[in-house]
Design a protein around this motif. Structure first.
Motif, PDB file in Angstrom:
ATOM      1  N   LYS A 165       6.382  -0.789   4.123  1.00 16.92           N
ATOM      2  CA  LYS A 165       5.176  -1.554   4.464  1.00 16.92           C
ATOM      3  C   LYS A 165       4.411  -1.934   3.195  1.00 16.92           C
ATOM      4  O   LYS A 165       3.927  -3.067   3.062  1.00 16.92           O
ATOM      5  CB  LYS A 165       4.282  -0.753   5.413  1.00 16.92           C
ATOM      6  CG  LYS A 165       3.048  -1.491   5.871  1.00 16.92           C
ATOM      7  CD  LYS A 165       3.336  -2.833   6.477  1.00 16.92           C
ATOM      8  CE  LYS A 165       3.575  -2.764   7.940  1.00 16.92           C
ATOM      9  NZ  LYS A 165       3.704  -4.103   8.563  1.00 16.92           N
ATOM     10  N   ILE A 166       4.325  -1.026   2.244  1.00 18.04           N
ATOM     11  CA  ILE A 166       3.659  -1.340   0.980  1.00 18.04           C
ATOM     12  C   ILE A 166       4.419  -2.449   0.253  1.00 18.04           C
ATOM     13  O   ILE A 166       3.810  -3.380  -0.288  1.00 18.04           O
ATOM     14  CB  ILE A 166       3.525  -0.075   0.103  1.00 18.04           C
ATOM     15  CG1 ILE A 166       2.514   0.882   0.740  1.00 18.04           C
ATOM     16  CG2 ILE A 166       3.104  -0.431  -1.319  1.00 18.04           C
ATOM     17  CD1 ILE A 166       2.448   2.244   0.099  1.00 18.04           C
ATOM     18  N   GLY A 167       5.756  -2.376   0.248  1.00 24.41           N
ATOM     19  CA  GLY A 167       6.565  -3.419  -0.371  1.00 24.41           C
ATOM     20  C   GLY A 167       6.335  -4.780   0.275  1.00 24.41           C
ATOM     21  O   GLY A 167       6.235  -5.804  -0.416  1.00 24.41           O
ATOM     22  N   GLU A 168       6.243  -4.812   1.588  1.00 26.59           N
ATOM     23  CA  GLU A 168       5.970  -6.063   2.296  1.00 26.59           C
ATOM     24  C   GLU A 168       4.605  -6.624   1.898  1.00 26.59           C
ATOM     25  O   GLU A 168       4.462  -7.823   1.657  1.00 26.59           O
ATOM     26  CB  GLU A 168       6.006  -5.836   3.807  1.00 26.59           C
ATOM     27  CG  GLU A 168       7.381  -5.590   4.371  1.00 26.59           C
ATOM     28  CD  GLU A 168       7.356  -5.202   5.839  1.00 26.59           C
ATOM     29  OE1 GLU A 168       6.276  -5.215   6.475  1.00 26.59           O
ATOM     30  OE2 GLU A 168       8.437  -4.872   6.366  1.00 26.59           O
ATOM     31  N   LYS A 169       3.615  -5.755   1.831  1.00 27.55           N
ATOM     32  CA  LYS A 169       2.258  -6.191   1.458  1.00 27.55           C
ATOM     33  C   LYS A 169       2.236  -6.739   0.038  1.00 27.55           C
ATOM     34  O   LYS A 169       1.578  -7.745  -0.237  1.00 27.55           O
ATOM     35  CB  LYS A 169       1.258  -5.034   1.594  1.00 27.55           C
ATOM     36  CG  LYS A 169       1.069  -4.527   2.996  1.00 27.55           C
ATOM     37  CD  LYS A 169       0.252  -5.488   3.807  1.00 27.55           C
ATOM     38  CE  LYS A 169      -0.054  -4.883   5.158  1.00 27.55           C
ATOM     39  NZ  LYS A 169      -0.809  -5.788   6.002  1.00 27.55           N
ATOM     40  N   ILE A 170       2.959  -6.081  -0.871  1.00 27.51           N
ATOM     41  CA  ILE A 170       3.035  -6.573  -2.256  1.00 27.51           C
ATOM     42  C   ILE A 170       3.689  -7.949  -2.277  1.00 27.51           C
ATOM     43  O   ILE A 170       3.177  -8.882  -2.899  1.00 27.51           O
ATOM     44  CB  ILE A 170       3.808  -5.575  -3.139  1.00 27.51           C
ATOM     45  CG1 ILE A 170       2.997  -4.292  -3.336  1.00 27.51           C
ATOM     46  CG2 ILE A 170       4.158  -6.214  -4.495  1.00 27.51           C
ATOM     47  CD1 ILE A 170       3.773  -3.166  -3.996  1.00 27.51           C
ATOM     48  N   ALA A 171       4.832  -8.089  -1.601  1.00 23.67           N
ATOM     49  CA  ALA A 171       5.551  -9.367  -1.595  1.00 23.67           C
ATOM     50  C   ALA A 171       4.702 -10.487  -1.001  1.00 23.67           C
ATOM     51  O   ALA A 171       4.714 -11.615  -1.507  1.00 23.67           O
ATOM     52  CB  ALA A 171       6.858  -9.222  -0.814  1.00 23.67           C
ATOM     53  N   ASN A 172       3.941 -10.194   0.027  1.00 24.88           N
ATOM     54  CA  ASN A 172       3.109 -11.210   0.676  1.00 24.88           C
ATOM     55  C   ASN A 172       1.844 -11.539  -0.104  1.00 24.88           C
ATOM     56  O   ASN A 172       1.157 -12.505   0.217  1.00 24.88           O
ATOM     57  CB  ASN A 172       2.745 -10.779   2.094  1.00 24.88           C
ATOM     58  CG  ASN A 172       3.941 -10.791   3.020  1.00 24.88           C
ATOM     59  OD1 ASN A 172       4.867 -11.577   2.838  1.00 24.88           O
ATOM     60  ND2 ASN A 172       3.936  -9.916   4.009  1.00 24.88           N
ATOM     61  N   ASN A 173       1.523 -10.716  -1.104  1.00 31.53           N
ATOM     62  CA  ASN A 173       0.301 -10.933  -1.890  1.00 31.53           C
ATOM     63  C   ASN A 173       0.581 -11.018  -3.384  1.00 31.53           C
ATOM     64  O   ASN A 173      -0.331 -10.828  -4.195  1.00 31.53           O
ATOM     65  CB  ASN A 173      -0.695  -9.805  -1.608  1.00 31.53           C
ATOM     66  CG  ASN A 173      -1.226  -9.871  -0.205  1.00 31.53           C
ATOM     67  OD1 ASN A 173      -2.087 -10.684   0.095  1.00 31.53           O
ATOM     68  ND2 ASN A 173      -0.696  -9.036   0.680  1.00 31.53           N
ATOM     69  N   ILE A 174       1.804 -11.331  -3.755  1.00 31.97           N
ATOM     70  CA  ILE A 174       2.196 -11.315  -5.161  1.00 31.97           C
ATOM     71  C   ILE A 174       1.350 -12.266  -6.006  1.00 31.97           C
ATOM     72  O   ILE A 174       1.133 -12.016  -7.192  1.00 31.97           O
ATOM     73  CB  ILE A 174       3.719 -11.605  -5.306  1.00 31.97           C
ATOM     74  CG1 ILE A 174       4.217 -11.164  -6.680  1.00 31.97           C
ATOM     75  CG2 ILE A 174       4.027 -13.061  -5.028  1.00 31.97           C
ATOM     76  CD1 ILE A 174       4.248  -9.691  -6.880  1.00 31.97           C
ATOM     77  N   GLU A 175       0.843 -13.338  -5.405  1.00 31.55           N
ATOM     78  CA  GLU A 175       0.008 -14.282  -6.159  1.00 31.55           C
ATOM     79  C   GLU A 175      -1.307 -13.663  -6.623  1.00 31.55           C
ATOM     80  O   GLU A 175      -1.968 -14.188  -7.511  1.00 31.55           O
ATOM     81  CB  GLU A 175      -0.257 -15.554  -5.332  1.00 31.55           C
ATOM     82  CG  GLU A 175      -1.163 -15.362  -4.137  1.00 31.55           C
ATOM     83  CD  GLU A 175      -0.446 -14.852  -2.882  1.00 31.55           C
ATOM     84  OE1 GLU A 175      -1.135 -14.611  -1.880  1.00 31.55           O
ATOM     85  OE2 GLU A 175       0.784 -14.686  -2.896  1.00 31.55           O
ATOM     86  N   ASN A 176      -1.701 -12.548  -6.040  1.00 30.80           N
ATOM     87  CA  ASN A 176      -2.934 -11.875  -6.435  1.00 30.80           C
ATOM     88  C   ASN A 176      -2.745 -10.900  -7.596  1.00 30.80           C
ATOM     89  O   ASN A 176      -3.711 -10.354  -8.099  1.00 30.80           O
ATOM     90  CB  ASN A 176      -3.525 -11.114  -5.240  1.00 30.80           C
ATOM     91  CG  ASN A 176      -3.932 -12.073  -4.137  1.00 30.80           C
ATOM     92  OD1 ASN A 176      -4.489 -13.132  -4.381  1.00 30.80           O
ATOM     93  ND2 ASN A 176      -3.621 -11.711  -2.909  1.00 30.80           N
TER      94      ASN A 176
END
Length: 80
Positions: free
Chosen positions: A58-69
């Motif tokens: 879940k943390i990996g998914e959140k990172i991938a979905n917010n990588i622009e930040n």
């Protein structure tokens, strides 16, 4: 936290990681700090060493979905 881990070494490694992260401008998601603050270490471990895989997923998914930040690391000058 399980006593298998040497707490002094664990703390030193955490401090060193944070120093290098700051020095080189890397991004950090401080799970260790969060786990310590919320007293979660005994809960989140499936064994002495590993977090639950569904948490890391879940943390990996959140990172991938917010990588622009995330910010780019500092440019590192090195000698060849």
């Amino acid at each position: 936290m399980n006593q298998i881990l040497n707490q002094d070494i664990f703390k030193l490694v955490d401090i060193l990681h944070k120093k290098l992260i700051k020095q080189y401008g890397f991004n950090i998601i401080d799970l260790n700090g969060y786990y310590l603050e919320k007293n979660l270490y005994d809960f989140i471990r499936r064994d002495e060493w590993h977090d639950f895989d569904f948490v890391m997923r879940k943390i990996g998914e959140k990172i991938a979905n917010n990588i622009e930040n995330f910010s780019f690391p500092k440019n590192i000058k090195y000698i060849k």
